[in-house]
Motif scaffolding. Structure first.
Motif, PDB file in Angstrom:
ATOM      1  N   ASN A 126       0.818  -1.207   0.000  1.00  0.00           N
ATOM      2  CA  ASN A 126       0.000   0.000   0.000  1.00  0.00           C
ATOM      3  C   ASN A 126       0.858   1.266   0.000  1.00  0.00           C
ATOM      4  O   ASN A 126       1.857   1.342   0.705  1.00  0.00           O
ATOM      5  N   VAL A 127       0.437   2.225  -0.802  1.00  0.00           N
ATOM      6  CA  VAL A 127       1.017   3.573  -0.794  1.00  0.00           C
ATOM      7  C   VAL A 127      -0.152   4.557  -0.713  1.00  0.00           C
ATOM      8  O   VAL A 127      -1.293   4.195  -0.973  1.00  0.00           O
ATOM      9  N   THR A 128       0.147   5.787  -0.396  1.00  0.00           N
ATOM     10  CA  THR A 128      -0.923   6.766  -0.239  1.00  0.00           C
ATOM     11  C   THR A 128      -1.485   7.204  -1.589  1.00  0.00           C
ATOM     12  O   THR A 128      -0.830   7.072  -2.624  1.00  0.00           O
ATOM     13  N   THR A 129      -2.680   7.734  -1.550  1.00  0.00           N
ATOM     14  CA  THR A 129      -3.288   8.249  -2.779  1.00  0.00           C
ATOM     15  C   THR A 129      -2.489   9.437  -3.298  1.00  0.00           C
ATOM     16  O   THR A 129      -2.426   9.657  -4.507  1.00  0.00           O
ATOM     17  N   ASP A 130      -1.864  10.189  -2.412  1.00  0.00           N
ATOM     18  CA  ASP A 130      -1.016  11.300  -2.838  1.00  0.00           C
ATOM     19  C   ASP A 130       0.112  10.800  -3.735  1.00  0.00           C
ATOM     20  O   ASP A 130       0.406  11.401  -4.769  1.00  0.00           O
ATOM     21  N   VAL A 131       0.726   9.701  -3.362  1.00  0.00           N
ATOM     22  CA  VAL A 131       1.799   9.101  -4.164  1.00  0.00           C
ATOM     23  C   VAL A 131       1.258   8.682  -5.522  1.00  0.00           C
ATOM     24  O   VAL A 131       1.853   8.961  -6.557  1.00  0.00           O
ATOM     25  N   LEU A 132       0.115   8.011  -5.527  1.00  0.00           N
ATOM     26  CA  LEU A 132      -0.471   7.558  -6.786  1.00  0.00           C
ATOM     27  C   LEU A 132      -0.800   8.735  -7.698  1.00  0.00           C
ATOM     28  O   LEU A 132      -0.568   8.674  -8.909  1.00  0.00           O
ATOM     29  N   LEU A 133      -1.304   9.817  -7.127  1.00  0.00           N
ATOM     30  CA  LEU A 133      -1.622  11.001  -7.935  1.00  0.00           C
ATOM     31  C   LEU A 133      -0.371  11.667  -8.485  1.00  0.00           C
ATOM     32  O   LEU A 133      -0.369  12.135  -9.627  1.00  0.00           O
ATOM     33  N   ARG A 134       0.706  11.697  -7.699  1.00  0.00           N
ATOM     34  CA  ARG A 134       1.966  12.258  -8.207  1.00  0.00           C
ATOM     35  C   ARG A 134       2.502  11.425  -9.368  1.00  0.00           C
ATOM     36  O   ARG A 134       3.014  11.971 -10.347  1.00  0.00           O
ATOM     37  N   ILE A 135       2.375  10.106  -9.258  1.00  0.00           N
ATOM     38  CA  ILE A 135       2.799   9.225 -10.356  1.00  0.00           C
ATOM     39  C   ILE A 135       1.951   9.492 -11.592  1.00  0.00           C
ATOM     40  O   ILE A 135       2.476   9.612 -12.700  1.00  0.00           O
ATOM     41  N   CYS A 136       0.634   9.595 -11.401  1.00  0.00           N
ATOM     42  CA  CYS A 136      -0.259   9.868 -12.533  1.00  0.00           C
ATOM     43  C   CYS A 136       0.062  11.212 -13.186  1.00  0.00           C
ATOM     44  O   CYS A 136       0.057  11.319 -14.417  1.00  0.00           O
ATOM     45  N   ASN A 137       0.337  12.218 -12.389  1.00  0.00           N
ATOM     46  CA  ASN A 137       0.699  13.526 -12.943  1.00  0.00           C
ATOM     47  C   ASN A 137       1.985  13.442 -13.742  1.00  0.00           C
ATOM     48  O   ASN A 137       2.082  13.992 -14.838  1.00  0.00           O
ATOM     49  N   PHE A 138       2.982  12.745 -13.206  1.00  0.00           N
ATOM     50  CA  PHE A 138       4.267  12.625 -13.891  1.00  0.00           C
ATOM     51  C   PHE A 138       4.133  11.852 -15.204  1.00  0.00           C
ATOM     52  O   PHE A 138       4.713  12.234 -16.215  1.00  0.00           O
ATOM     53  N   LEU A 139       3.353  10.760 -15.176  1.00  0.00           N
ATOM     54  CA  LEU A 139       3.202   9.921 -16.366  1.00  0.00           C
ATOM     55  C   LEU A 139       2.060  10.369 -17.280  1.00  0.00           C
ATOM     56  O   LEU A 139       1.869   9.785 -18.342  1.00  0.00           O
ATOM     57  N   ASP A 140       1.316  11.376 -16.840  1.00  0.00           N
ATOM     58  CA  ASP A 140       0.167  11.880 -17.592  1.00  0.00           C
ATOM     59  C   ASP A 140      -0.803  10.739 -17.911  1.00  0.00           C
ATOM     60  O   ASP A 140      -1.082  10.437 -19.070  1.00  0.00           O
ATOM     61  N   CYS A 141      -1.286  10.095 -16.841  1.00  0.00           N
ATOM     62  CA  CYS A 141      -2.182   8.952 -16.996  1.00  0.00           C
ATOM     63  C   CYS A 141      -3.229   8.952 -15.888  1.00  0.00           C
ATOM     64  O   CYS A 141      -3.258   9.845 -15.049  1.00  0.00           O
ATOM     65  N   ASP A 142      -4.069   7.934 -15.887  1.00  0.00           N
ATOM     66  CA  ASP A 142      -5.131   7.768 -14.903  1.00  0.00           C
ATOM     67  C   ASP A 142      -4.736   6.660 -13.918  1.00  0.00           C
ATOM     68  O   ASP A 142      -3.858   5.839 -14.224  1.00  0.00           O
ATOM     69  N   LEU A 143      -5.394   6.618 -12.768  1.00  0.00           N
ATOM     70  CA  LEU A 143      -5.098   5.585 -11.775  1.00  0.00           C
ATOM     71  C   LEU A 143      -5.211   4.177 -12.350  1.00  0.00           C
ATOM     72  O   LEU A 143      -4.404   3.307 -12.043  1.00  0.00           O
ATOM     73  N   SER A 144      -6.195   3.965 -13.190  1.00  0.00           N
ATOM     74  CA  SER A 144      -6.398   2.632 -13.763  1.00  0.00           C
ATOM     75  C   SER A 144      -5.258   2.227 -14.698  1.00  0.00           C
ATOM     76  O   SER A 144      -5.118   1.050 -15.028  1.00  0.00           O
ATOM     77  N   ASP A 145      -4.441   3.187 -15.103  1.00  0.00           N
ATOM     78  CA  ASP A 145      -3.296   2.903 -15.956  1.00  0.00           C
ATOM     79  C   ASP A 145      -2.080   2.395 -15.172  1.00  0.00           C
ATOM     80  O   ASP A 145      -1.153   1.852 -15.761  1.00  0.00           O
ATOM     81  N   ILE A 146      -2.099   2.583 -13.855  1.00  0.00           N
ATOM     82  CA  ILE A 146      -0.920   2.210 -13.054  1.00  0.00           C
ATOM     83  C   ILE A 146      -1.191   1.174 -11.975  1.00  0.00           C
ATOM     84  O   ILE A 146      -0.266   0.642 -11.377  1.00  0.00           O
ATOM     85  N   ALA A 147      -2.456   0.877 -11.712  1.00  0.00           N
ATOM     86  CA  ALA A 147      -2.786  -0.076 -10.649  1.00  0.00           C
ATOM     87  C   ALA A 147      -4.029  -0.877 -11.009  1.00  0.00           C
ATOM     88  O   ALA A 147      -4.874  -0.408 -11.777  1.00  0.00           O
ATOM     89  N   GLU A 148      -4.092  -2.075 -10.455  1.00  0.00           N
ATOM     90  CA  GLU A 148      -5.280  -2.907 -10.639  1.00  0.00           C
ATOM     91  C   GLU A 148      -5.533  -3.697  -9.370  1.00  0.00           C
ATOM     92  O   GLU A 148      -4.616  -3.970  -8.603  1.00  0.00           O
ATOM     93  N   CYS A 149      -6.787  -4.056  -9.161  1.00  0.00           N
ATOM     94  CA  CYS A 149      -7.170  -4.886  -8.009  1.00  0.00           C
ATOM     95  C   CYS A 149      -7.197  -6.339  -8.440  1.00  0.00           C
ATOM     96  O   CYS A 149      -7.746  -6.675  -9.481  1.00  0.00           O
ATOM     97  N   ILE A 150      -6.605  -7.180  -7.606  1.00  0.00           N
ATOM     98  CA  ILE A 150      -6.538  -8.610  -7.891  1.00  0.00           C
ATOM     99  C   ILE A 150      -7.243  -9.352  -6.749  1.00  0.00           C
ATOM    100  O   ILE A 150      -6.984  -9.065  -5.579  1.00  0.00           O
ATOM    101  N   LYS A 151      -8.117 -10.281  -7.110  1.00  0.00           N
ATOM    102  CA  LYS A 151      -8.789 -11.092  -6.085  1.00  0.00           C
ATOM    103  C   LYS A 151      -7.808 -12.107  -5.528  1.00  0.00           C
ATOM    104  O   LYS A 151      -7.060 -12.745  -6.255  1.00  0.00           O
TER     105      LYS A 151
END
Length: 68
Positions: free
Chosen positions: A41-66
């Motif tokens: 787990n990482v914070t949503t702030d981290v995920l948003l910074r990654i998305c901003n840097f890569l110019d993408c959406d959350l679904s482009d960098i992470a997925e939920c696995i059962k």
């Protein structure tokens, strides 16, 4: 369910971005990079910074696995 950052690593390969570039560009610590590598787990702030840097959406960098 657990999170997987496999899409992040695939996107970085496609965009020819190295981990050190992600670390510097998104202002991430070494421990955060390690958490991402281990699908921890990482914070949503981290995920948003990654998305901003890569110019993408959350679904482009992470997925939920059962989990079994």
């Amino acid at each position: 369910m657990k999170i997987s950052y496999k899409p992040l690593w695939k996107l970085m390969i496609d965009k020819e971005i190295k981990q050190k570039d992600l670390k510097n560009g998104a202002r991430l610590s070494s421990s955060t990079i390690q958490k991402l590598r281990n699908n921890e787990n990482v914070t949503t702030d981290v995920l948003l910074r990654i998305c901003n840097f890569l110019d993408c959406d959350l679904s482009d960098i992470a997925e939920c696995i059962k989990e079994n």
